[in-house]
Motif scaffolding. Sequence first.
Motif, short mmCIF file in Angstrom:
data_model
loop_
_atom_site.label_atom_id
_atom_site.label_comp_id
_atom_site.label_asym_id
_atom_site.label_seq_id
_atom_site.Cartn_x
_atom_site.Cartn_y
_atom_site.Cartn_z
N MET A 1 0.81 -1.13 -0.11
CA MET A 1 0.02 0.21 -0.17
C MET A 1 0.83 1.38 -0.17
N ASP A 2 0.80 1.99 -1.12
CA ASP A 2 1.60 3.20 -1.15
C ASP A 2 0.89 4.18 -2.20
N PHE A 3 0.35 5.31 -1.58
CA PHE A 3 -0.59 5.98 -2.22
C PHE A 3 0.41 7.12 -3.00
N ARG A 4 1.31 7.02 -3.54
CA ARG A 4 2.33 7.95 -3.98
C ARG A 4 2.88 7.69 -5.54
N PHE A 5 2.65 8.34 -6.45
CA PHE A 5 3.18 7.99 -7.92
C PHE A 5 4.60 7.70 -7.79
N TYR A 6 4.85 6.34 -8.60
CA TYR A 6 6.43 6.17 -8.84
C TYR A 6 7.02 7.19 -9.60
N ASP A 7 8.34 6.99 -9.31
CA ASP A 7 9.21 8.14 -9.96
C ASP A 7 9.19 8.24 -11.43
N GLU A 8 8.89 7.29 -11.98
CA GLU A 8 8.71 7.40 -13.49
C GLU A 8 7.29 8.16 -13.98
N GLN A 9 6.49 7.84 -13.05
CA GLN A 9 5.22 8.50 -13.20
C GLN A 9 5.18 9.88 -12.93
N VAL A 10 6.00 10.58 -11.83
CA VAL A 10 6.24 11.87 -11.48
C VAL A 10 7.06 12.66 -12.94
N MET A 11 8.08 11.89 -13.54
CA MET A 11 8.84 12.22 -14.41
C MET A 11 8.01 12.53 -15.54
N THR A 12 7.26 11.57 -16.05
CA THR A 12 6.81 11.76 -17.32
C THR A 12 5.73 12.77 -17.27
N ALA A 13 4.87 12.82 -16.32
CA ALA A 13 4.14 14.04 -16.10
C ALA A 13 4.76 15.33 -16.00
N ASP A 14 5.93 15.41 -15.37
CA ASP A 14 6.74 16.68 -15.38
C ASP A 14 7.19 17.10 -16.73
N VAL A 15 7.44 15.97 -17.57
CA VAL A 15 7.86 16.35 -19.13
C VAL A 15 6.59 17.04 -19.78
N VAL A 16 5.46 16.09 -19.66
CA VAL A 16 4.30 16.74 -20.39
C VAL A 16 3.98 18.31 -19.81
N ARG A 17 3.99 18.58 -18.44
CA ARG A 17 3.83 19.55 -17.72
C ARG A 17 4.59 20.96 -18.62
N ALA A 18 5.69 20.50 -18.36
CA ALA A 18 7.01 21.52 -18.90
C ALA A 18 6.72 21.83 -20.46
N LEU A 19 6.53 20.72 -21.48
CA LEU A 19 6.17 21.12 -22.59
C LEU A 19 4.99 21.81 -22.89
N LEU A 20 3.89 21.57 -22.09
CA LEU A 20 2.52 22.38 -22.14
C LEU A 20 2.70 23.68 -21.69
N ALA A 21 3.40 23.89 -20.84
CA ALA A 21 3.77 25.34 -20.17
C ALA A 21 4.55 26.24 -21.13
N GLU A 22 5.13 25.32 -22.29
CA GLU A 22 5.94 25.99 -23.22
C GLU A 22 5.24 26.46 -24.42
N VAL A 23 4.34 25.63 -24.74
CA VAL A 23 3.54 25.72 -25.86
C VAL A 23 1.99 25.81 -25.90
N CYS A 24 1.46 25.77 -24.57
CA CYS A 24 -0.03 26.12 -24.46
C CYS A 24 -0.03 26.91 -23.42
N SER A 25 0.34 28.17 -23.58
CA SER A 25 0.33 29.44 -22.60
C SER A 25 -0.86 30.01 -22.90
N SER A 26 -1.15 30.92 -22.14
CA SER A 26 -2.50 31.69 -22.51
C SER A 26 -2.32 32.37 -24.00
N GLN A 27 -1.01 32.90 -24.01
CA GLN A 27 -0.73 33.54 -25.35
C GLN A 27 -1.02 32.70 -26.49
N ASP A 28 -0.59 31.62 -26.08
CA ASP A 28 -0.77 30.51 -27.37
C ASP A 28 -2.33 30.31 -27.61
N LEU A 29 -3.00 30.21 -26.45
CA LEU A 29 -4.43 30.03 -26.79
C LEU A 29 -5.04 31.21 -27.39
N ARG A 30 -4.61 32.37 -27.04
CA ARG A 30 -5.30 33.73 -27.62
C ARG A 30 -5.05 33.92 -28.99
#
Lengths: 354, 387
Positions: A1-30
Motif C-alpha cells: 500500500m503506497d499512495f504515491r506516484f512512482y518516480d517514472e510516473q512523476v517524471m513523465t508527467a513533469d515532462v508533459v507539464r513542462a512542454l505544455l507550459a511552453e507551447v500551450c500558454s495563455s498567449q498561445d491560446l489567444r
Amino acid sequence: MDFRFYDEQVMTADVVRALLAEVCSSQDLRRLLTTGGAQDETRWKKLCELGLAGILVPEGDGGLGLAPVDFVQIAEACGYRCLPEPLVDNVGIALPLLAAFADRPGVAPYLERALAGEITVAVSHPINSYVPHADRDAAALIARDDGLHLVAISPKMLTMQPSADPFRRLHTIACDPGDATRIAGHEEAAIPLRQTLDRGALFTAAQLLGMAQRCVDLAVGYSKERQQFGRPIGSYQAIKHHLATVQVKIEFARPVVYAAAADLPHDDLHSRARISQAKLTASEAADLAAHTAIQTHGAMGYSWEVDVHLYLKRIIALTQVWGGPSFHRERVAARVFSAPLGPETTFARETDRA
Amino acid sequence: MNLIYTEEQKAFRREVRSWLEAHVPRQPLPSFDASREGFEAHREWERILDEGRWGMVTWPERYGGRGLDLIQWLIFEEEYYRAGAPLRVNQNGIFLLGPTLMEYGTPEQKSRFLPKMASGDEIWAQAWSEPQAGSDLAAVRASATRAGDEYVLRGHKIWSSRAVFADWAFGLFRSDPGSERHKGLSLIFFPLDAPGVRIQAIPQIDGETGFAEIFLDDVRVPAFNRLGAEGEGWAICMATAGFERGLMLRSPARFQVTARRLVELFKTCERDADPAIRAAVLKAWMDTDAYALSIYHTASRLNAGGQIGAEASTNKIFWSEMDIAMHKTALSLLGARAELSRHASEAVEAGRWLDGYFFSLAGPIYAGSNEIQRNIIAERMLGLPRV
C-alpha cells in the motif's frame, strides 16, 4: 500500500507539464482564438514527439503497455492548460479501444498510423451526443446496437454543432455502418466499450481537476495584483475564504481521481463507483472553481480578455461528457446500496479477502 | 502507486480484529464527559488497550507502542471503529501531546510522561485558550514566572476538554513578561490537582460538561515540566496543532462508520425519502471515502519521510463540514423523531444522531476555527498576502 506516484510516473508527467507550459500558454491560446482555429498542428506535432500515443496500448500491439494511473496526471496537465488538441481523447480513450480489436481486418493500418502520430481516431460512444474534433480524425470507432464499427471519416458525413468552447469542434457523424465496417459484434464489444466509458469518465475527471486548479491559480494571481481600498484584494478574507473553500474541494477530489485511475483495471463494482465518484467530485470542484474565479476577477471575470471563460466553457462541456452527474451518481448508488460499507472497505476488493 | 495491502498488513488487520472482538466492551461505556464513573470506565479501557499494547500503535515499543507506520495505524483505526470500541478519553494526550513530546521532549521527560499517558494512568487536558485568546491564540496572557527551579503559573484558561476529570494539562503561558504575541511563550505541564488550580465545568450545548475553565492562582510546578526551550512554546503548539488537525485527531474510520450508519438509516425509510436526501446520503459516503483516500495519500507521503503541511488545515475543514452534513441528513431522514432526546422511548438509536449533530457543530470551532484554517490555506498554500 503506497499512495504515491512512482518516480517514472512523476517524471513523465513533469515532462508533459513542462512542454505544455511552453507551447500551450495563455498567449498561445489567444493566438489560436484570433486566427479562429480550433487546433494548433505545430503544438500537436510536438506533443506527438513525446511518444505518448501508445501509452495505454499493449506492448504486443506496438504500444507502451502502461496503465491508466500512468496517464492520469498527464490528463490533469492537459486540463490545467485547457489544451485544445485531443491528446486525452485520442491517446487516453480511443486508441486503447482500437487496440482491443487490433487483430480485426482493416484495424492494423489505422492503429499503426495512430501510434506514429500521423492520424487521430474518434470514438462515438452511446453515452455521448457529439464527437469532438471529428473533422481532424481519420476514422471513428462507432458503437451501434449491432456492435462496434470502424469508419473512415469523410467531410460529408459530418455536421458541426458549434460549441461555446471555441476549441471544441463538435460533430454528429451521419453514416451507414454495415457488415463491412463492423470490427466487433455486440457482445464482444460490450466490455471494451464499458472500459472505454470508464477511461473517458476518469480522464475527463482528471482534466476537470487540472482546470479547477488553474481557475484557482488565475484567481490567486489576479487577486494579488488587483488593488482596491489601497490593498490587494487577495488580502481580504472575503476573497481568501472563497478561494480556500475551492482549494479544499480540489484537495479532496484529487486523491479520488488518482485512486480511480489505480482501480480502473479491476473493472468491477468498486472501480466503477470510484471512477464515477471521481467524475462527480472533480466536476463539482471545477464548477465551483470557475464561478469563484469569475467572481474574484469581478467585471474582468465577465470579460473575454481574461482566460477564465475558456475554462468555464470547457468545464460545462466536460461535466456532461462521458456521463453527466445523474449517470455517475447512480453508479455510486449501485455500490453504496449493495456492497458492504464501513472503514474496512476503502479498498474493498482487498479487505474482502483479508 | 499501489493500493493493495501487503500480506503483512492483512495479517495485522486480522490480529487487530481478533483482539478487539475479544476485548471491546459488549455494552457501550457511559459518557466520559457526563460523570466520574464514565470517565473512569474509559480510563480502564485505556489500561486494557495498553496491556495489549494497542494503546498507540505508532509509538516506539519502549513507551508501550509497537513502532508501526501510519498505514498500519490507519488499519488499526479502521478496525477500532468497525468494532465500535470506546472513544479515547486520553486523545489530548496520546494524539496531540504524545507525538509532540516525542519530538521536543528530553529523554527524562519522555520516560516520566509517556508511559503513564499510554497506560491511561494520567489523562491529559489541553489548556491553551483564554477568554481573550481564542482564534487569536497569540494573545495568551496567563503567565509563568520563573522562581528558581520552578515556574509560578497564574491566569485563566478556558474551553479545556476533559479538564473536569483529567489529571494533567499542558498549557501555553507567557514566560517572558515583556513579550508580545508569538514570542516569549512556553508550553508547561501542570497537574490539575495542584494547589492553586480551580476547575469550573462549563455545561455544553448537550447539557454535558465536556469542557471547563481552569483558574491558576500561583500554581508552582518544576521547570522540568516545560516542553522545549523557554520562549519556544508557540512553535511547539503549532506542531501539536498540525498533528491534531492533520491526521491523528479525526481518523477517517470514525466518519466512515457514520456514513455506514446513515446508509442503514436511509434504507429503513427509503420509500419516503426525497431524491435530494438520497443524493445527500450518497454524498456522505463519497466524502468519507474521499477523506480516507486523502489520509492514505498523506500517510504514504509521511511514511516516506515527508512533512505534514497545509493539509492539516484542508483536512480539518473537510471533516468538520462533512460531519455536520451527515448528521443533518440523518435528522432530515428522522423527520419528526429528529428532536427526540435520548430519554424518549421512540428515539432512534437513543438520540445518537441528534447528539452527534450537536457535537459536529463544535467541529468547525475547536482545534482552530475553520475561518482561521481558511486564512492558513489562503496564505500558506495559495500565497495570498497577509495584510
